[in-house]
Write an enzyme that holds these catalytic residues in place. Structure first.
Site, PDB file in Angstrom:
ATOM      1  N   MET A  96      31.779  39.978  47.282  1.00  0.00           N
ATOM      2  CA  MET A  96      31.179  41.046  46.606  1.00  0.00           C
ATOM      3  C   MET A  96      30.957  41.800  48.047  1.00  0.00           C
ATOM      4  SD  MET A  96      31.930  41.581  43.160  1.00  0.00           S
ATOM      5  CE  MET A  96      30.801  43.119  43.326  1.00  0.00           C
ATOM      6  N   SER A 142      43.709  41.388  36.799  1.00  0.00           N
ATOM      7  CA  SER A 142      45.134  41.828  37.365  1.00  0.00           C
ATOM      8  C   SER A 142      44.581  40.413  38.639  1.00  0.00           C
ATOM      9  CB  SER A 142      45.283  42.811  37.447  1.00  0.00           C
ATOM     10  OG  SER A 142      45.741  44.059  36.766  1.00  0.00           O
ATOM     11  N   LEU A 150      40.661  49.567  48.726  1.00  0.00           N
ATOM     12  CA  LEU A 150      39.760  48.740  47.104  1.00  0.00           C
ATOM     13  C   LEU A 150      41.592  48.583  46.592  1.00  0.00           C
ATOM     14  CD1 LEU A 150      37.298  46.894  46.628  1.00  0.00           C
ATOM     15  CD2 LEU A 150      36.098  49.239  45.966  1.00  0.00           C
ATOM     16  N   ASP A 151      40.987  47.022  45.809  1.00  0.00           N
ATOM     17  CA  ASP A 151      41.641  47.193  44.341  1.00  0.00           C
ATOM     18  C   ASP A 151      43.367  47.287  44.580  1.00  0.00           C
ATOM     19  OD1 ASP A 151      39.528  45.580  43.706  1.00  0.00           O
ATOM     20  OD2 ASP A 151      38.730  47.082  42.728  1.00  0.00           O
ATOM     21  N   GLU A 180      40.207  35.492  32.379  1.00  0.00           N
ATOM     22  CA  GLU A 180      40.299  35.381  34.430  1.00  0.00           C
ATOM     23  C   GLU A 180      41.428  34.042  34.578  1.00  0.00           C
ATOM     24  OE1 GLU A 180      37.515  37.377  36.559  1.00  0.00           O
ATOM     25  OE2 GLU A 180      37.247  39.044  35.326  1.00  0.00           O
TER      26      GLU A 180
HETATM   27  C1  GRF Z   1      35.302  38.170  38.131  1.00  0.00           C
HETATM   28  O1  GRF Z   1      35.492  38.971  37.221  1.00  0.00           O
HETATM   29  C2  GRF Z   1      36.082  39.161  39.347  1.00  0.00           C
HETATM   30  O2  GRF Z   1      37.335  39.242  38.808  1.00  0.00           O
HETATM   31  C3  GRF Z   1      35.521  39.782  39.892  1.00  0.00           C
HETATM   32  O3  GRF Z   1      34.259  39.619  40.192  1.00  0.00           O
HETATM   33  C4  GRF Z   1      33.919  38.158  38.942  1.00  0.00           C
HETATM   34  C5  GRF Z   1      33.612  37.056  39.602  1.00  0.00           C
HETATM   35  O4  GRF Z   1      32.580  35.964  38.969  1.00  0.00           O
HETATM   36  N1  GRF Z   1      36.257  40.296  41.394  1.00  0.00           N
HETATM   37  P1  GRF Z   1      32.555  34.859  39.128  1.00  0.00           P
HETATM   38  O5  GRF Z   1      32.333  34.362  40.036  1.00  0.00           O
HETATM   39  O6  GRF Z   1      34.244  33.846  39.381  1.00  0.00           O
HETATM   40  O7  GRF Z   1      32.383  33.790  37.666  1.00  0.00           O
END
Ligand code: GRF
Length: 220
Positions: A96, A142, A150-151, A180
């Protein structure tokens, strides 16, 4: 990316929960993913996801932004740390922080991210709530290469998840997260197998230019 017999080496960057990291670790253990994770690095020492790596005896490192005067010096330190492990691919899994252009350029074509939306829709934060507010019928996630904006780097693979009429942001987020995990493993596998690769500035899938991301449907 893996022209030699050596498995692709990953460094994974996380900030918290680490469920994507866990899915990757499980796939490696199950023999489904021909990669090696050489380190997991977090900007938070208390990231719960670090425990998943420790359980597998993988090196874990925490780099606290409070110990650095600015983003540039933090990212220089982060780069130095990552490079110690000589990864073939840097995998952002819920990391993050917005990266500096210098760091992004250093890992040009060698850093991927997973984002919880069908990019280019809903870049940034609170994607599930924003998808509900926009009234979309399909949402998803994605995997994309990281670029300075960003993204916004080239997307490789997306998973489509139907939005249900009664969905709350939390319910939708939970269903997307489940997908995911599949998605990230698939993308990393294709990179490790060399099915997705860069040739100069052209992204290729099975030797053909990949102009649009490959879409897969959600599975239970
Ligand atoms: C996920 O939703 C990912 O897409 C986003 O951050 C979140 C991370 O979740 N970038 P985790 O820490 O892998 O559980």
């Amino acid at each position: 990316m893996s022209d030699t017999a050596q498995p692709l080496t990953l460094v994974v960057l996380i900030s918290g929960r680490g469920s994507n990291l866990k899915a990757i670790l499980d796939a490696i253990k199950d023999g489904e993913l021909p990669v090696v994770i050489s380190a997991v690095i977090s900007n938070r020492a208390d990231a719960t996801g670090l425990d998943y790596a420790r359980q597998e005896n993988i090196d874990t490192l925490a780099l606290d932004a409070d110990d650095y005067p600015d983003k540039e010096s933090y990212d220089r330190a982060l780069q130095g740390l990552i490079d110690c492990f000589e990864p073939g691919l840097v995998v952002l899994a819920g990391f993050m922080r917005i990266l500096t252009p210098a760091l992004v350029q250093h890992y040009h074509h060698k850093m991927i991210n997973i984002h919880p939306s069908l990019l280019p829709e809903f870049r940034g934060l609170h994607t599930h709530q924003r998808a509900l507010e926009a009234g979309v019928r399909e949402h998803g996630a994605s995997v994309h290469f990281v670029s300075e904006e960003l993204d916004s780097g080239p997307a490789i693979l997306r998973v489509r998840v139907p939005v249900l009429p009664a969905d709350t942001a939390e319910q939708l987020a939970a269903r997307v997260l489940q997908q995911e995990h599949r998605l990230y493993i698939q993308a990393i596998r294709w990179l490790a197998e060399g099915r997705i690769r860069w040739q100069n500035e052209q992204l290729l899938f099975d030797g053909q230019p990949l102009k649009n991301p490959i879409d897969i449907n959600a599975e239970n």
